[in-house]
Design a protein around this motif. Structure first.
Motif, PDB file in Angstrom:
ATOM      1  N   VAL A  36       0.962  -1.128   0.075  1.00 13.06           N
ATOM      2  CA  VAL A  36       0.026  -0.006  -0.043  1.00 13.06           C
ATOM      3  C   VAL A  36       0.760   1.327  -0.176  1.00 13.06           C
ATOM      4  O   VAL A  36       0.610   2.080  -0.743  1.00 13.06           O
ATOM      5  CB  VAL A  36      -1.052  -0.143   1.232  1.00 13.06           C
ATOM      6  CG1 VAL A  36      -1.680   1.455   1.364  1.00 13.06           C
ATOM      7  CG2 VAL A  36      -2.114  -1.081   0.973  1.00 13.06           C
ATOM      8  N   PHE A  37       1.794   1.482   1.052  1.00 11.63           N
ATOM      9  CA  PHE A  37       2.642   2.569   1.048  1.00 11.63           C
ATOM     10  C   PHE A  37       3.659   2.636  -0.162  1.00 11.63           C
ATOM     11  O   PHE A  37       3.786   3.612  -0.642  1.00 11.63           O
ATOM     12  CB  PHE A  37       3.496   2.440   2.215  1.00 11.63           C
ATOM     13  CG  PHE A  37       2.664   2.909   3.447  1.00 11.63           C
ATOM     14  CD1 PHE A  37       2.022   3.979   3.562  1.00 11.63           C
ATOM     15  CD2 PHE A  37       2.663   1.776   4.459  1.00 11.63           C
ATOM     16  CE1 PHE A  37       1.261   4.106   4.931  1.00 11.63           C
ATOM     17  CE2 PHE A  37       1.962   2.084   5.636  1.00 11.63           C
ATOM     18  CZ  PHE A  37       1.464   3.148   5.827  1.00 11.63           C
ATOM     19  N   LYS A  38       4.106   1.577  -0.863  1.00 12.00           N
ATOM     20  CA  LYS A  38       5.165   1.844  -1.885  1.00 12.00           C
ATOM     21  C   LYS A  38       4.258   2.079  -3.373  1.00 12.00           C
ATOM     22  O   LYS A  38       4.675   2.690  -4.091  1.00 12.00           O
ATOM     23  CB  LYS A  38       5.550   0.408  -2.163  1.00 12.00           C
ATOM     24  CG  LYS A  38       6.830   0.117  -1.455  1.00 12.00           C
ATOM     25  CD  LYS A  38       7.237  -1.315  -1.910  1.00 12.00           C
ATOM     26  CE  LYS A  38       8.499  -1.736  -0.899  1.00 12.00           C
ATOM     27  NZ  LYS A  38       8.940  -2.978  -1.151  1.00 12.00           N
ATOM     28  N   PHE A  63      -4.174   7.615   3.715  1.00 14.90           N
ATOM     29  CA  PHE A  63      -2.574   7.563   3.933  1.00 14.90           C
ATOM     30  C   PHE A  63      -2.123   8.377   5.093  1.00 14.90           C
ATOM     31  O   PHE A  63      -1.215   7.641   5.595  1.00 14.90           O
ATOM     32  CB  PHE A  63      -1.997   7.980   2.694  1.00 14.90           C
ATOM     33  CG  PHE A  63      -2.108   6.956   1.541  1.00 14.90           C
ATOM     34  CD1 PHE A  63      -0.988   5.933   1.588  1.00 14.90           C
ATOM     35  CD2 PHE A  63      -2.884   6.994   0.435  1.00 14.90           C
ATOM     36  CE1 PHE A  63      -1.017   4.777   0.572  1.00 14.90           C
ATOM     37  CE2 PHE A  63      -2.776   5.859  -0.467  1.00 14.90           C
ATOM     38  CZ  PHE A  63      -2.048   4.894  -0.372  1.00 14.90           C
ATOM     39  N   GLN A  64      -2.386   9.501   5.471  1.00 21.98           N
ATOM     40  CA  GLN A  64      -2.198  10.265   6.548  1.00 21.98           C
ATOM     41  C   GLN A  64      -2.260   9.312   8.001  1.00 21.98           C
ATOM     42  O   GLN A  64      -1.333   9.243   8.771  1.00 21.98           O
ATOM     43  CB  GLN A  64      -2.752  11.660   6.826  1.00 21.98           C
ATOM     44  CG  GLN A  64      -2.268  12.347   5.571  1.00 21.98           C
ATOM     45  CD  GLN A  64      -3.114  13.771   5.324  1.00 21.98           C
ATOM     46  OE1 GLN A  64      -4.204  13.882   6.234  1.00 21.98           O
ATOM     47  NE2 GLN A  64      -2.616  14.877   4.728  1.00 21.98           N
ATOM     48  N   MET A  65      -3.554   8.994   8.009  1.00 25.31           N
ATOM     49  CA  MET A  65      -3.785   8.080   9.248  1.00 25.31           C
ATOM     50  C   MET A  65      -2.987   6.847   9.377  1.00 25.31           C
ATOM     51  O   MET A  65      -2.536   6.510  10.409  1.00 25.31           O
ATOM     52  CB  MET A  65      -5.399   7.816   9.330  1.00 25.31           C
ATOM     53  CG  MET A  65      -5.799   6.931  10.400  1.00 25.31           C
ATOM     54  SD  MET A  65      -7.478   6.445  10.335  1.00 25.31           S
ATOM     55  CE  MET A  65      -8.295   7.701  11.210  1.00 25.31           C
ATOM     56  N   LEU A  66      -2.916   6.235   8.236  1.00 22.85           N
ATOM     57  CA  LEU A  66      -1.898   5.021   8.133  1.00 22.85           C
ATOM     58  C   LEU A  66      -0.751   5.240   8.803  1.00 22.85           C
ATOM     59  O   LEU A  66      -0.109   4.588   9.561  1.00 22.85           O
ATOM     60  CB  LEU A  66      -2.083   4.159   6.923  1.00 22.85           C
ATOM     61  CG  LEU A  66      -3.282   3.373   6.532  1.00 22.85           C
ATOM     62  CD1 LEU A  66      -3.078   3.084   4.860  1.00 22.85           C
ATOM     63  CD2 LEU A  66      -3.901   2.547   7.292  1.00 22.85           C
ATOM     64  N   LYS A  67      -0.020   6.414   8.104  1.00 27.46           N
ATOM     65  CA  LYS A  67       1.318   6.658   8.548  1.00 27.46           C
ATOM     66  C   LYS A  67       1.344   6.881  10.051  1.00 27.46           C
ATOM     67  O   LYS A  67       2.296   6.615  10.675  1.00 27.46           O
ATOM     68  CB  LYS A  67       1.856   7.908   7.497  1.00 27.46           C
ATOM     69  CG  LYS A  67       2.230   7.374   6.219  1.00 27.46           C
ATOM     70  CD  LYS A  67       2.476   8.562   5.504  1.00 27.46           C
ATOM     71  CE  LYS A  67       2.441   8.375   3.722  1.00 27.46           C
ATOM     72  NZ  LYS A  67       2.670   9.446   3.057  1.00 27.46           N
ATOM     73  N   THR A  88      -9.367  -1.632   1.557  1.00 30.11           N
ATOM     74  CA  THR A  88      -9.589  -0.739   0.418  1.00 30.11           C
ATOM     75  C   THR A  88      -8.704  -0.361  -0.557  1.00 30.11           C
ATOM     76  O   THR A  88      -8.812  -0.218  -1.808  1.00 30.11           O
ATOM     77  CB  THR A  88     -10.501   0.356   1.008  1.00 30.11           C
ATOM     78  OG1 THR A  88     -11.731  -0.015   1.763  1.00 30.11           O
ATOM     79  CG2 THR A  88     -11.046   1.414   0.023  1.00 30.11           C
ATOM     80  N   LEU A  89      -7.509   0.175   0.194  1.00 25.06           N
ATOM     81  CA  LEU A  89      -6.520   0.570  -0.900  1.00 25.06           C
ATOM     82  C   LEU A  89      -6.091  -0.386  -1.787  1.00 25.06           C
ATOM     83  O   LEU A  89      -5.556  -0.259  -2.775  1.00 25.06           O
ATOM     84  CB  LEU A  89      -5.646   1.478   0.151  1.00 25.06           C
ATOM     85  CG  LEU A  89      -6.186   2.587   0.780  1.00 25.06           C
ATOM     86  CD1 LEU A  89      -4.833   3.167   1.585  1.00 25.06           C
ATOM     87  CD2 LEU A  89      -6.462   3.652  -0.323  1.00 25.06           C
TER      88      LEU A  89
END
Length: 136
Positions: A36-38, A63-67, A88-89
């Motif tokens: 997901v991050f990559k 993405f901000q929340m996950l980070k 979802t992502l």
């Protein structure tokens, strides 16, 4: 929000709902999370599609929340919310889903459906996260 678009058939909507429900039963590995991050820019790039454009702000918040969650800056969120967002992502990233992305006009409708369901499910947690960000 999505302009002119075809609606999902009842059968397609059921598949979208079933797919989203399956996210809670899956255990995601570090490899999935890393994927997901990559692919953050690829996923955000998909939001340029006319069917997904309205989701860009929410995907950025995902993405901000996950980070913040994985860096342990913000952990006041249920694991189910994190799982739903990751699932979802990953779904949006995949070109082969309920309606493959390469099918003209309809290819992104299932992605929009999954994003909509996810947003409804995690709305409360996203609002709490946004308030936390404003106060930090």
């Amino acid at each position: 929000m999505f302009g002119k678009q075809k609606k999902l058939t009842d059968q397609q909507q059921k598949k979208v709902n079933d797919t989203f429900d399956s996210f809670s039963n899956k255990k995601y590995s570090k490899k999935d999370i890393s994927k997901v991050f990559k692919n953050e820019y690829t996923i955000k790039g998909k939001m340029e599609n006319r069917f997904l454009k309205g989701f860009l702000d929410e995907v950025q918040i995902f993405f901000q929340m996950l980070k913040d969650y994985f860096k342990k800056r913000y952990t006041n969120v249920p694991v189910g919310t994190i799982i739903a967002i990751i699932g979802t992502l990953l779904y949006v990233l995949s070109p082969f889903d309920v309606i493959p992305d390469f099918i003209p006009f309809a290819g992104y409708l299932d992605d929009a459906g999954i994003l909509s369901i996810c947003l409804k499910c995690v709305k409360y947690d996203l609002e709490k996260y946004k308030k936390w960000r404003e106060n930090t």
